[in-house]
Write an enzyme that holds these catalytic residues in place. Structure first.
Site, PDB file in Angstrom:
ATOM      1  N   ASP A 119       3.258   1.911   8.262  1.00 43.19           N
ATOM      2  CA  ASP A 119       1.996   1.249   7.900  1.00 43.19           C
ATOM      3  C   ASP A 119       2.247   0.033   7.008  1.00 43.19           C
ATOM      4  O   ASP A 119       2.012   0.057   5.807  1.00 43.19           O
ATOM      5  CB  ASP A 119       1.046   2.231   7.207  1.00 43.19           C
ATOM      6  CG  ASP A 119       0.486   3.254   8.165  1.00 43.19           C
ATOM      7  OD1 ASP A 119       0.583   3.033   9.382  1.00 43.19           O
ATOM      8  OD2 ASP A 119      -0.043   4.283   7.699  1.00 43.19           O
ATOM      9  N   ASP A 121       0.853  -1.195   0.000  1.00 43.88           N
ATOM     10  CA  ASP A 121       0.000   0.000   0.000  1.00 43.88           C
ATOM     11  C   ASP A 121       0.888   1.244   0.000  1.00 43.88           C
ATOM     12  O   ASP A 121       0.614   2.207   0.703  1.00 43.88           O
ATOM     13  CB  ASP A 121      -0.923  -0.008   1.219  1.00 43.88           C
ATOM     14  CG  ASP A 121      -2.032   1.029   1.130  1.00 43.88           C
ATOM     15  OD1 ASP A 121      -2.399   1.408  -0.005  1.00 43.88           O
ATOM     16  OD2 ASP A 121      -2.518   1.478   2.182  1.00 43.88           O
TER      17      ASP A 121
END
Length: 325
Positions: free
Chosen positions: A257, A240
């Site tokens: 993340d 991502d």
């Protein structure tokens, strides 16, 4: 729970011979407010601490649930330390990140940590789970069915799996020298990480929030290419990658993340995730005027995807593979 300190009424009316002839009948006065044990959930594990504090959770993680050794000098591992929640750093659909100070009260050392807590099952909204979980099947088919059906148990298992996968990936990347926050520990669905920011608690900005241009932008691109090449060399893709999942702290780029990190070899669409990560960041840098720069070995934005595939050994010809002995 029966009250053994009082005598039931039916005992007074019992007829027949007493157990011993010389026993005189006695009558206990009924206690209408007997003392009872406090229920286990009423015991306060943080008794004596200010509201919002807790004792350090360091001892609640096993050795495999702690960050790589040697532990950084700044990390507080003293069991006498407390964790004080200072505020919210980030809210998201899958997790929230809080700022914590872990410190030994009064005169002891302290450090700032980021506590990433995945939401409770009934409030979580994982997106495209199946895309990321294809390469992470657990052994028990019953568990796989629960996760696929998104039952409450299955969603709780997914949250733990995301937390465990992110913690493991961060540890692997940290040891490989990739710029990521040091993973301190994982406990259930909470990951404690190195806080990237200033000592006063000001968090480092995301790359998307900066206005870098010229040489500064080129320098960040060089760092990003080096990090993504190293990541691909481990057979991994971020999954991502974007300018919102990169922090810039005093000129240093840091990847964050990573719960959806992809094993590009095990995942049937691993190459697509590499291409998507490359396209996301390449387009962002190109839109700000970066189109390759003199004096650098880093590829241009348009060349990044091919380079990452090569580093991940997805597009290398068989002739370049090591010879079998």
């Amino acid at each position: 729970m029966p009250d053994h300190t009082s005598v039931p009424d039916h005992e007074y009316a019992r007829r027949g011979k007493r157990r011993f002839d010389d026993d005189e009948p006695t009558f206990a006065k009924r206690n209408r407010n007997p003392r009872r044990l406090r229920p286990a959930d009423a015991l306060d594990p943080v008794a004596g601490l200010p509201d919002g504090d807790r004792w350090s959770t360091w001892d609640q993680s096993s050795p495999t649930e702690r960050g790589p050794r040697p532990y950084p000098d700044w990390l507080v591992t003293d069991l006498a330390a407390t964790d004080t929640e200072l505020g919210v750093l980030k809210t998201g659909k899958e997790a929230e990140v809080f700022l914590l100070r872990r410190a030994v009260p009064d005169t002891g050392p302290s450090c700032l940590l980021a506590a990433k807590r995945y939401r409770a099952a009934e409030h979580r909204q994982f997106h495209r789970d199946s895309e990321y979980l294809d390469g992470r099947r657990v052994r028990e088919s019953r568990d796989n069915r629960a996760m696929a059906r998104k039952t409450a148990t299955g969603r709780a298992m997914i949250a733990r799996q995301w937390a465990g996968a992110e913690f493991a990936a961060l540890g692997q990347m940290y040891q490989a020298g990739i710029p990521v926050p040091y993973p301190v520990q994982v406990t259930g669905t909470e990951i404690l990480l190195e806080f990237i920011g200033e000592p006063d608690g000001t968090a480092a900005p995301r790359l998307a929030e900066t206005r870098s241009r010229g040489e500064e932008l080129a320098g960040l691109w060089d760092q990003l290419v080096g990090a993504l090449r190293a990541l691909a060399g481990l057979g991994l893709a971020h999954g991502d990658m974007s300018a919102y999942n990169l922090l810039v702290h005093r000129g240093r780029l840091v990847l964050i993340d990573l719960p959806q990190v992809i094993d590009v070899i095990a995942h049937p669409r691993g190459g697509e995730f590499l291409d998507r990560d490359a396209a996301n960041v390449a387009n962002w840098f190109a839109a700000r005027g970066l189109d390759g720069h003199a004096g650098s070995d880093a590829p241009s934005p348009g060349e990044l995807a091919g380079l990452l595939r090569y580093e991940a050994r997805l597009d290398r010809p068989e002739a370049r593979e090591p010879e079998k002995r």
